[in-house]
Scaffold this motif. Structure first.
Motif, PDB file in Angstrom:
ATOM      1  N   GLN B 333       0.765  -1.312   0.010  1.00  0.00           N
ATOM      2  CA  GLN B 333      -0.026  -0.114   0.042  1.00  0.00           C
ATOM      3  C   GLN B 333       0.770   1.370  -0.076  1.00  0.00           C
ATOM      4  N   ASP B 334       0.386   2.212  -0.643  1.00  0.00           N
ATOM      5  CA  ASP B 334       1.169   3.578  -0.693  1.00  0.00           C
ATOM      6  C   ASP B 334       0.026   4.538   0.061  1.00  0.00           C
ATOM      7  N   PRO B 335       0.724   5.304   0.909  1.00  0.00           N
ATOM      8  CA  PRO B 335      -0.051   6.299   1.849  1.00  0.00           C
ATOM      9  C   PRO B 335      -0.742   7.139   0.847  1.00  0.00           C
ATOM     10  N   ASN B 336       0.110   7.742  -0.069  1.00  0.00           N
ATOM     11  CA  ASN B 336      -0.612   8.706  -0.949  1.00  0.00           C
ATOM     12  C   ASN B 336      -1.838   8.174  -1.879  1.00  0.00           C
ATOM     13  N   LYS B 337      -1.791   6.986  -2.319  1.00  0.00           N
ATOM     14  CA  LYS B 337      -2.866   6.583  -2.892  1.00  0.00           C
ATOM     15  C   LYS B 337      -4.220   6.169  -2.166  1.00  0.00           C
ATOM     16  N   ILE B 338      -3.791   5.757  -1.060  1.00  0.00           N
ATOM     17  CA  ILE B 338      -4.615   5.623   0.155  1.00  0.00           C
ATOM     18  C   ILE B 338      -5.557   6.797   0.473  1.00  0.00           C
ATOM     19  N   LEU B 339      -4.701   7.880   0.751  1.00  0.00           N
ATOM     20  CA  LEU B 339      -5.564   8.909   0.856  1.00  0.00           C
ATOM     21  C   LEU B 339      -6.231   9.626  -0.064  1.00  0.00           C
ATOM     22  N   ASP B 340      -5.838   9.416  -1.404  1.00  0.00           N
ATOM     23  CA  ASP B 340      -6.738   9.579  -2.484  1.00  0.00           C
ATOM     24  C   ASP B 340      -7.948   9.111  -2.778  1.00  0.00           C
ATOM     25  N   LEU B 341      -7.843   7.749  -2.149  1.00  0.00           N
ATOM     26  CA  LEU B 341      -8.974   6.730  -2.083  1.00  0.00           C
ATOM     27  C   LEU B 341     -10.228   7.086  -0.952  1.00  0.00           C
ATOM     28  N   ILE B 342      -9.696   7.605   0.081  1.00  0.00           N
ATOM     29  CA  ILE B 342     -10.380   7.936   1.023  1.00  0.00           C
ATOM     30  C   ILE B 342     -11.085   9.389   0.981  1.00  0.00           C
ATOM     31  N   GLU B 343     -10.252  10.257   0.112  1.00  0.00           N
ATOM     32  CA  GLU B 343     -10.786  11.450  -0.430  1.00  0.00           C
ATOM     33  C   GLU B 343     -11.950  11.272  -1.367  1.00  0.00           C
ATOM     34  N   THR B 344     -11.440  10.375  -2.364  1.00  0.00           N
ATOM     35  CA  THR B 344     -12.644  10.125  -3.130  1.00  0.00           C
ATOM     36  C   THR B 344     -13.941   9.650  -2.702  1.00  0.00           C
ATOM     37  N   HIS B 345     -13.796   8.473  -1.749  1.00  0.00           N
ATOM     38  CA  HIS B 345     -14.731   8.089  -1.029  1.00  0.00           C
ATOM     39  C   HIS B 345     -15.678   9.199  -0.229  1.00  0.00           C
ATOM     40  N   ILE B 346     -14.725  10.025   0.413  1.00  0.00           N
ATOM     41  CA  ILE B 346     -15.535  11.026   1.280  1.00  0.00           C
ATOM     42  C   ILE B 346     -16.688  12.092   0.435  1.00  0.00           C
ATOM     43  N   LYS B 347     -15.917  12.506  -0.704  1.00  0.00           N
ATOM     44  CA  LYS B 347     -16.542  13.365  -1.580  1.00  0.00           C
ATOM     45  C   LYS B 347     -17.801  12.554  -2.226  1.00  0.00           C
ATOM     46  N   LYS B 348     -17.725  11.438  -2.444  1.00  0.00           N
ATOM     47  CA  LYS B 348     -18.836  10.721  -3.168  1.00  0.00           C
ATOM     48  C   LYS B 348     -19.976  10.498  -2.072  1.00  0.00           C
ATOM     49  N   HIS B 349     -19.516  10.309  -0.929  1.00  0.00           N
ATOM     50  CA  HIS B 349     -20.489   9.958   0.298  1.00  0.00           C
ATOM     51  C   HIS B 349     -20.903  11.277   1.085  1.00  0.00           C
ATOM     52  N   THR B 350     -20.509  12.452   0.642  1.00  0.00           N
ATOM     53  CA  THR B 350     -20.973  13.417   1.396  1.00  0.00           C
ATOM     54  C   THR B 350     -22.497  13.717   1.494  1.00  0.00           C
ATOM     55  N   PRO B 351     -23.099  13.484   2.764  1.00  0.00           N
ATOM     56  CA  PRO B 351     -24.429  13.636   2.769  1.00  0.00           C
ATOM     57  C   PRO B 351     -25.069  15.224   2.305  1.00  0.00           C
ATOM     58  N   VAL B 352     -26.427  15.246   1.726  1.00  0.00           N
ATOM     59  CA  VAL B 352     -26.952  16.253   1.489  1.00  0.00           C
ATOM     60  C   VAL B 352     -27.031  17.331   2.630  1.00  0.00           C
ATOM     61  N   GLY B 353     -26.623  18.671   2.098  1.00  0.00           N
ATOM     62  CA  GLY B 353     -26.656  19.579   2.859  1.00  0.00           C
ATOM     63  C   GLY B 353     -25.560  19.961   3.618  1.00  0.00           C
ATOM     64  N   ALA B 354     -24.350  19.106   3.489  1.00  0.00           N
ATOM     65  CA  ALA B 354     -23.229  19.365   3.991  1.00  0.00           C
ATOM     66  C   ALA B 354     -21.947  19.505   2.946  1.00  0.00           C
ATOM     67  N   THR B 355     -21.165  20.352   3.517  1.00  0.00           N
ATOM     68  CA  THR B 355     -19.618  20.372   2.715  1.00  0.00           C
ATOM     69  C   THR B 355     -18.578  19.764   3.586  1.00  0.00           C
ATOM     70  N   VAL B 356     -17.731  19.081   2.816  1.00  0.00           N
ATOM     71  CA  VAL B 356     -16.742  18.571   3.711  1.00  0.00           C
ATOM     72  C   VAL B 356     -15.327  19.077   3.064  1.00  0.00           C
ATOM     73  N   THR B 357     -14.297  19.279   4.008  1.00  0.00           N
ATOM     74  CA  THR B 357     -12.950  19.489   3.852  1.00  0.00           C
ATOM     75  C   THR B 357     -12.201  18.513   4.368  1.00  0.00           C
TER      76      THR B 357
END
Lengths: 458, 458
Positions: B333-357
């Motif tokens: 595993q590559d830490p940068n790739k893992i953070l990319d995957l988490i970021e993609t997941h977070i953006k995809k699953h951000t609930p309605v009415g919320a913004t995520v940083t």
């Protein structure tokens, strides 16, 4: 009615001078150094009631600040109205933001500025002056009236329930009348006939004996924050619906008439959303915003905490996590039953490896006045008389504990006839009360009291 | 070998006296008042290397505390070993819990008590003495050796990577040898050949402009804590599996041989569970506890916070909520790739009415030595020689940043030959180092160095 209204016009300056005297007393219930001021305000009202023609005006002691009582019981057989108000006020900080000192009432732009002007000395004072006008012009009141003006509303009315329980017979009435809510707008008088209740609890979740190192233990042991997240996520569907079994069972659904009324009220989702800075509104499907706020229950996570909260990174597996929860309840729901349901749900859904402690906190019943009760309908007519526009019926999303107290104790309608406006800075610097509502409020109340026997067929 | 081992026995008291001198220096890297002590400890090691027969012994400056260097390069064409250790130690509070003062080394019950005895002055000292013995008895070493003994390990080795980058040619070697890990038990020597890496991030979620009153707004607006709970719950399945898409894609699965080895190691789930006070263990299905800890990646919520955390009740709809996240990564595993995957997941699953940083923080690569590399296999033989039992191969769930630094920089095997025990109180009062491991450690290292050319066919 004409003579009464003429009297109110003629004596306007005198009435405002009296109100100014009352507003000059810094009766801040939260600050013990104002204990004497609290008593002075209570004494002032006792005198005002006596001067108005009420009997037995007195300060009744409670375990905290006194309740001001007064009565006019000259119409045996006719209905009795219990008027509730409060003479205590909020603290005034930050003082430097006040344009004029909070306890030196100042009239400008047809508003009277002072702490307590709108919440609730002004509106309470209207009842005394309206009833005084009737009594002085007609020699009697159309109904029996009792006053209950407390001095602890701004600190949670901690002793009111016990006090009323103790003096239940003395405060017995056919309806309770309260002017401590707001109107929709200066040109949109409204009668609030429903309030939400409250049920509060805390969820404490624990896993291991102590926090654990995420390198040495990560992957093999439960994490309290994971477990809490998993547990809490079972409480709602993604659409916002509460998924606690039985949560909606006792909810009294809105009638088609109520929904039709709310749909006519001025509300725009898009400007509401923008004013709150929200990407989107979010709530239970099948209901409008006003319906969600006024007539649907909620289960709200007020706070969550567990593990590391500092800057940077700490590779810890938290062994504790906590959530603060309150529900807003709507008519039909019982706070104790709701807490039971939540507790059952929590126990059923506690994740593997975690133990949960469920702590029950405050509860309060929702309130719903019988919408078509003549005492409620008459309130709308009274506003229409004074304001020249049809009054509307609304509910409130919040709770007013005293309304619940009266409702639970006497099982009589509580009529909320507010004369304050939402932008009058109660609890903030530069609190003020509109003199337009001062004048129209007096006329509204006179009309209400005078027509009450007919409305109630009494 | 016999002569060397005889020498070690004969000079045992002399060696222990030298170690005591080193342990007397309070070289606490976290406290600036010990800066001179840090230098004294470095100078001591420089002299010890010179006395042992190393050339070019010197203090090399870094942006922080100096690195001690020394070399013996008398075997051109033969392999070069880079020995890493550290001479800085942890602070000593709470001082009153020490049975003897932390910088007055005391031998009792065949243990030497002092701060740094086990971590890492003792084990580092073993290398110097083992190599000195070979050099003095045989007049030469079987391989070339370089030392890199740093003074900032206990404060995160902040300057080591930059330093090694700058002096890459000088520190070039065929393998890196480190004695800064623990053995499984005094009778179970072990070679750690794998470490987990790290990927850290923070999730900041926002809804409305400000906190909102749950009575006035509840039911119609998003709640940041609800939204965060909903979002975070998408990161795991209830069985503990991480559900971020692609998270496991690059994981190098355990070989059947590794699994068979781990299964033979002393570990009992039930006593492990009890010792942690847990109702149940919890982890990814299909793997044993040791496999989960050593060879499976995690996504751990280290902390969560948002809204009200005080006593009692606050009827607020929080507009912000935050989560602290770290992943333990495993080889592949590559830490940068893992953070990319988490970021993609977070953006995809951000609930309605919320913004995520999404905030990216630290990362560190996992480490896996080639299990069958002769330099690793020889380490096991060396323990077997000195301890009389077969050494086992283990991994560690945690991370050792310097291992990753060496591995990433030189792409050569890093051999972790630990002589400390888990209960020797490093980072705590009464740190100590077993003199049994002192003696056997010297023999283990001599065997290792002497047999390295043969093992490597060099």
């Amino acid at each position: 009615m004409d003579a009464i209204e003429r009297r109110l016009r003629d004596r306007r300056e005198e009435h405002l001078a009296q109100l100014k005297s009352l507003l000059s007393i810094p009766s801040i219930s939260a600050l013990s150094e104002h204990k004497q001021d609290i008593r002075r305000a209570a004494e002032f009202l006792k005198e005002a009631l006596t001067d108005a023609g009420f009997q037995n005006a007195q300060l009744m002691e409670t375990a905290g600040h006194p309740v001001v009582y007064g009565e006019w019981l000259g119409k045996p057989g006719k209905p009795t109205v219990l008027v509730y108000g409060h003479y205590d006020v909020q603290p005034v900080d930050p003082l430097h933001l006040w344009q004029t000192p909070p306890f030196e009432p100042d009239i400008r732009d047809n508003q009277i500025y002072a702490r307590g002007a709108s919440d609730d000395k002004g509106p309470t004072f209207l009842h005394i002056k309206a009833l005084e006008a009737i009594l002085q012009e007609q020699g009697e009141l159309p109904v029996n009236v009792k006053f209950c003006i407390e001095g602890e509303e701004e600190v949670g009315s901690a002793h009111l329930e016990a006090f009323l329980n103790e003096h239940q017979a003395q405060f017995q009435a056919d309806l309770v009348l309260i002017s401590d809510t707001t109107m929709l707008s200066p040109v949109k008088p409204s009668i609030c006939y429903g309030l939400r209740g409250l049920a509060a609890c805390q969820i404490d979740l624990k896993t291991a004996n102590s926090d654990l190192h995420s390198g040495l233990y990560g992957g093999a042991v439960p994490n309290a924050v994971h477990a809490l997240v998993e547990l809490l996520d079972t409480l709602h569907a993604p659409d916002g619906t509460v998924t606690v079994e039985g949560f909606y069972d006792d909810v009294i659904e809105l009638s088609p008439e109520e929904r039709a009324e709310y749909a006519k009220l001025p509300h725009d989702d898009e400007s509401y959303r923008k004013s709150l800075g929200l990407p989107a509104l979010h709530g239970e499907p099948g209901y409008t915003t006003l319906e969600r706020l006024w007539a649907r229950p909620t289960l709200e996570l007020n706070g969550i905490y567990g593990g590391f909260q500092g800057e940077g990174t700490k590779t810890v597996i938290p062994n504790e996590a906590h959530a603060k929860v309150t529900c807003r309840l709507v008519p039909g729901q019982d706070p104790n039953k709701i807490l039971d349901l939540i507790e059952t749900h929590i126990k059923k859904h506690t994740p593997v490896g975690a133990t949960v402690t469920f702590i029950r906190q405050d509860g309060g019943y929702p309130y719903l006045a019988p919408y078509d009760h003549p005492a409620i309908q008459l309130a709308a007519d009274a506003y229409t008389h004074a304001y020249g526009v049809k009054a509307v019926f609304t509910r409130m999303g919040g709770s007013i504990p005293v309304v619940e107290t009266f409702s639970q104790l006497f099982h009589k309608p509580v009529v909320l006839m507010g004369f304050s406006l939402g932008d009058e800075n109660f609890h903030a610097p530069n609190e003020h009360f509109s003199l337009t509502n001062f004048d129209k409020g007096l006329r509204t109340l006179c009309y209400y009291y005078l027509n009450l026997p007919t409305a109630l067929n009494a």
